[in-house]
Design an enzyme around this catalytic site. Structure first.
Site, PDB file in Angstrom:
ATOM      1  N   ASN A   9       0.859  -1.080   0.062  1.00 42.05           N
ATOM      2  CA  ASN A   9      -0.027  -0.009   0.065  1.00 42.05           C
ATOM      3  C   ASN A   9       0.833   1.359  -0.159  1.00 42.05           C
ATOM      4  O   ASN A   9       1.719   1.693   1.042  1.00 42.05           O
ATOM      5  CB  ASN A   9      -0.914  -0.181   1.259  1.00 42.05           C
ATOM      6  CG  ASN A   9      -1.823   1.277   1.162  1.00 42.05           C
ATOM      7  OD1 ASN A   9      -1.751   1.972   0.318  1.00 42.05           O
ATOM      8  ND2 ASN A   9      -2.282   1.316   2.645  1.00 42.05           N
ATOM      9  N   TRP A  10       1.201   1.751  -1.387  1.00 45.42           N
ATOM     10  CA  TRP A  10       2.155   2.859  -1.278  1.00 45.42           C
ATOM     11  C   TRP A  10       1.277   4.379  -0.858  1.00 45.42           C
ATOM     12  O   TRP A  10       2.112   5.449  -0.643  1.00 45.42           O
ATOM     13  CB  TRP A  10       2.248   2.899  -2.727  1.00 45.42           C
ATOM     14  CG  TRP A  10       3.215   2.260  -3.267  1.00 45.42           C
ATOM     15  CD1 TRP A  10       3.799   1.213  -2.591  1.00 45.42           C
ATOM     16  CD2 TRP A  10       3.917   2.058  -4.557  1.00 45.42           C
ATOM     17  NE1 TRP A  10       4.762   0.320  -3.484  1.00 45.42           N
ATOM     18  CE2 TRP A  10       4.739   0.997  -4.594  1.00 45.42           C
ATOM     19  CE3 TRP A  10       3.739   2.771  -5.855  1.00 45.42           C
ATOM     20  CZ2 TRP A  10       5.415   0.513  -5.760  1.00 45.42           C
ATOM     21  CZ3 TRP A  10       4.392   2.311  -6.864  1.00 45.42           C
ATOM     22  CH2 TRP A  10       5.348   1.346  -6.710  1.00 45.42           C
ATOM     23  N   LYS A  11       0.118   4.222  -0.543  1.00 45.39           N
ATOM     24  CA  LYS A  11      -0.427   5.459  -0.083  1.00 45.39           C
ATOM     25  C   LYS A  11      -0.196   6.739  -1.053  1.00 45.39           C
ATOM     26  O   LYS A  11      -0.259   6.637  -2.281  1.00 45.39           O
ATOM     27  CB  LYS A  11      -0.347   5.772   1.432  1.00 45.39           C
ATOM     28  CG  LYS A  11      -0.315   4.657   2.288  1.00 45.39           C
ATOM     29  CD  LYS A  11       0.059   4.773   3.718  1.00 45.39           C
ATOM     30  CE  LYS A  11      -0.130   3.465   4.572  1.00 45.39           C
ATOM     31  NZ  LYS A  11      -0.183   3.691   5.900  1.00 45.39           N
ATOM     32  N   HIS A  95      -9.721   1.446   4.568  1.00 46.71           N
ATOM     33  CA  HIS A  95      -8.495   1.620   4.987  1.00 46.71           C
ATOM     34  C   HIS A  95      -8.790   2.756   6.228  1.00 46.71           C
ATOM     35  O   HIS A  95      -9.469   3.515   6.140  1.00 46.71           O
ATOM     36  CB  HIS A  95      -7.258   2.056   4.176  1.00 46.71           C
ATOM     37  CG  HIS A  95      -5.936   1.867   4.569  1.00 46.71           C
ATOM     38  ND1 HIS A  95      -5.632   3.220   5.658  1.00 46.71           N
ATOM     39  CD2 HIS A  95      -4.910   1.110   4.769  1.00 46.71           C
ATOM     40  CE1 HIS A  95      -4.300   2.896   6.039  1.00 46.71           C
ATOM     41  NE2 HIS A  95      -3.844   1.706   5.722  1.00 46.71           N
ATOM     42  N   GLU A  97      -6.964   4.979   7.136  1.00 48.38           N
ATOM     43  CA  GLU A  97      -6.828   6.650   6.899  1.00 48.38           C
ATOM     44  C   GLU A  97      -7.919   6.949   5.895  1.00 48.38           C
ATOM     45  O   GLU A  97      -8.028   8.321   6.138  1.00 48.38           O
ATOM     46  CB  GLU A  97      -5.594   6.517   6.027  1.00 48.38           C
ATOM     47  CG  GLU A  97      -4.205   6.281   7.166  1.00 48.38           C
ATOM     48  CD  GLU A  97      -2.715   5.782   6.351  1.00 48.38           C
ATOM     49  OE1 GLU A  97      -2.821   5.848   5.172  1.00 48.38           O
ATOM     50  OE2 GLU A  97      -2.152   5.590   7.078  1.00 48.38           O
ATOM     51  N   GLU A 165      -6.346  -4.794  10.561  1.00 50.29           N
ATOM     52  CA  GLU A 165      -5.192  -3.778  10.724  1.00 50.29           C
ATOM     53  C   GLU A 165      -5.547  -2.877  11.974  1.00 50.29           C
ATOM     54  O   GLU A 165      -6.393  -1.817  11.837  1.00 50.29           O
ATOM     55  CB  GLU A 165      -5.359  -2.736   9.482  1.00 50.29           C
ATOM     56  CG  GLU A 165      -4.854  -3.453   8.466  1.00 50.29           C
ATOM     57  CD  GLU A 165      -4.126  -2.114   7.365  1.00 50.29           C
ATOM     58  OE1 GLU A 165      -2.872  -2.626   7.270  1.00 50.29           O
ATOM     59  OE2 GLU A 165      -4.603  -1.222   7.221  1.00 50.29           O
ATOM     60  N   GLY A 171       1.056   2.515  10.881  1.00 50.74           N
ATOM     61  CA  GLY A 171       2.271   3.873  10.513  1.00 50.74           C
ATOM     62  C   GLY A 171       2.853   3.943  12.093  1.00 50.74           C
ATOM     63  O   GLY A 171       3.225   5.273  12.247  1.00 50.74           O
ATOM     64  N   SER A 211       2.737  -1.900  10.680  1.00 46.98           N
ATOM     65  CA  SER A 211       3.873  -2.017  11.167  1.00 46.98           C
ATOM     66  C   SER A 211       4.662  -3.200  10.701  1.00 46.98           C
ATOM     67  O   SER A 211       5.329  -3.846  11.782  1.00 46.98           O
ATOM     68  CB  SER A 211       3.999  -1.467  12.635  1.00 46.98           C
ATOM     69  OG  SER A 211       3.776  -0.152  12.757  1.00 46.98           O
ATOM     70  N   GLY A 229       2.862  -1.008   4.618  1.00 49.17           N
ATOM     71  CA  GLY A 229       2.638   0.635   4.244  1.00 49.17           C
ATOM     72  C   GLY A 229       4.199   0.866   3.991  1.00 49.17           C
ATOM     73  O   GLY A 229       4.661   0.567   2.800  1.00 49.17           O
TER      74      GLY A 229
HETATM   75  P1  PGA Z   1       2.525   0.906   7.955  1.00 47.44           P
HETATM   76  O1  PGA Z   1       0.980   0.772   7.016  1.00 47.44           O
HETATM   77  O2  PGA Z   1       2.949  -0.759   7.307  1.00 47.44           O
HETATM   78  O3  PGA Z   1       3.172   1.966   7.546  1.00 47.44           O
HETATM   79  O4  PGA Z   1       2.104   0.507   9.392  1.00 47.44           O
HETATM   80  C1  PGA Z   1       0.320  -0.149   7.068  1.00 47.44           C
HETATM   81  C2  PGA Z   1      -0.958   0.074   6.495  1.00 47.44           C
HETATM   82  O5  PGA Z   1      -1.123   1.012   5.527  1.00 47.44           O
HETATM   83  O6  PGA Z   1      -1.984  -0.490   6.510  1.00 47.44           O
END
Ligand code: PGA
Length: 249
Positions: A9-11, A95, A97, A165, A171, A211, A229
């Site tokens: 997931n490149w966001k 997600h 976010e 998640e 993050g 993470s 992520g």
């Molecule tokens: P992360 O993000 O690996 O940076 O914690 C995970 C995610 O976007 O679900």
């Protein structure tokens, strides 16, 4: 043993086509064996990446979201139909976010139903904001599942991937313990079994995200895959994650 699903997931990264190219050329050199890798880039890079990975048998494309209508007057939205036309096969929905921006379970449910109708494989994200000692986090996740899966038929359910998640782990450098994931894995299967049946519960993939790093990935032995992520934006770290997954029995 079926392959693990590893979602990159490149966001909202990277910010240039040049950086996108260097990530993809790095990924194409990987020698991992036991995963299918799904890259979920920003929408604008999808057609470009599709061309680059067209010969790969283990790298696929996903999107980070999709709207609940296929076309029309919805400024700024991207529809499942557009994604399918570009040969995108997966889509992340719900997600944390996006939930933080105001997406409700009801909205995610509408998106999920249309994604399935268009034959996309939704990766439905669920997870509590915090853990409490009274077990309220369990009812929180239960509610998310019931609401987001409303109206999804048993036959369509086999295309849904569930990503557990915990929001506190995304993050943050605070990953869940393997015991915390195992508990939730069983709990989610129980809920799916209650809504559908045990066979459906045991056939769907439940993956872990939050993470995930090279050092902790092997501890989640019972995960069907991972949503990554930050470390999916680093060619070396991401390769280590995939090679470490190869070592999970
Ligand atoms: P992360 O993000 O690996 O940076 O914690 C995970 C995610 O976007 O679900």
């Amino acid at each position: 043993m079926s392959k693990k699903l590893v979602i990159a997931n490149w966001k909202m990264n990277p910010t240039t086509l040049k950086e996108t190219n260097s990530l993809i050329s790095g990924f194409l050199k990987y020698k991992f064996k036991k995963s299918n890798l799904i890259i979920c880039p920003p929408f604008v890079f999808i057609p470009h990446i599709k061309n680059k990975i067209s010969k790969s048998k283990k790298i696929f494309l996903g999107a980070q979201d999709a709207f609940y209508e296929n076309k029309g007057s919805s400024t700024g939205e991207i529809s499942p139909k557009m994604l399918v036309d570009l040969k995108v096969e997966y889509v992340i929905l719900g997600h944390s976010e996006r939930r933080a921006l105001g997406e409700s379970n009801e909205l995610i449910n509408k998106k999920l139903l249309l994604a399935l109708k268009n034959k996309l494989n939704p990766i439905l994200c669920v997870g509590e904001n915090k853990r409490d000692t009274d077990g309220f986090y369990l009812s929180y996740v239960k509610k998310q599942l019931h609401k987001c899966l409303k109206g999804v038929s048993k036959s369509k359910m086999k295309n849904v991937i569930i990503a557990y998640e915990p929001v506190w782990a995304v993050g943050s450098d605070n990953e869940a313990t393997s015991a915390e994931f195992t508990e939730m894995n069983i709990f989610i299967k129980k809920i799916i079994s209650d809504i559908y049946d045990p066979k459906t519960a045991y056939s769907i993939k439940i993956i872990y995200g939050g993470s995930v790093h090279p050092k902790n990935v092997k501890s989640f032995e019972d995960a069907d895959g991972f949503l990554v992520g930050r470390d999916s934006l680093n060619v070396d770290k991401f390769e280590k994650i995939l090679l470490n997954i190869d070592e999970i029995n």
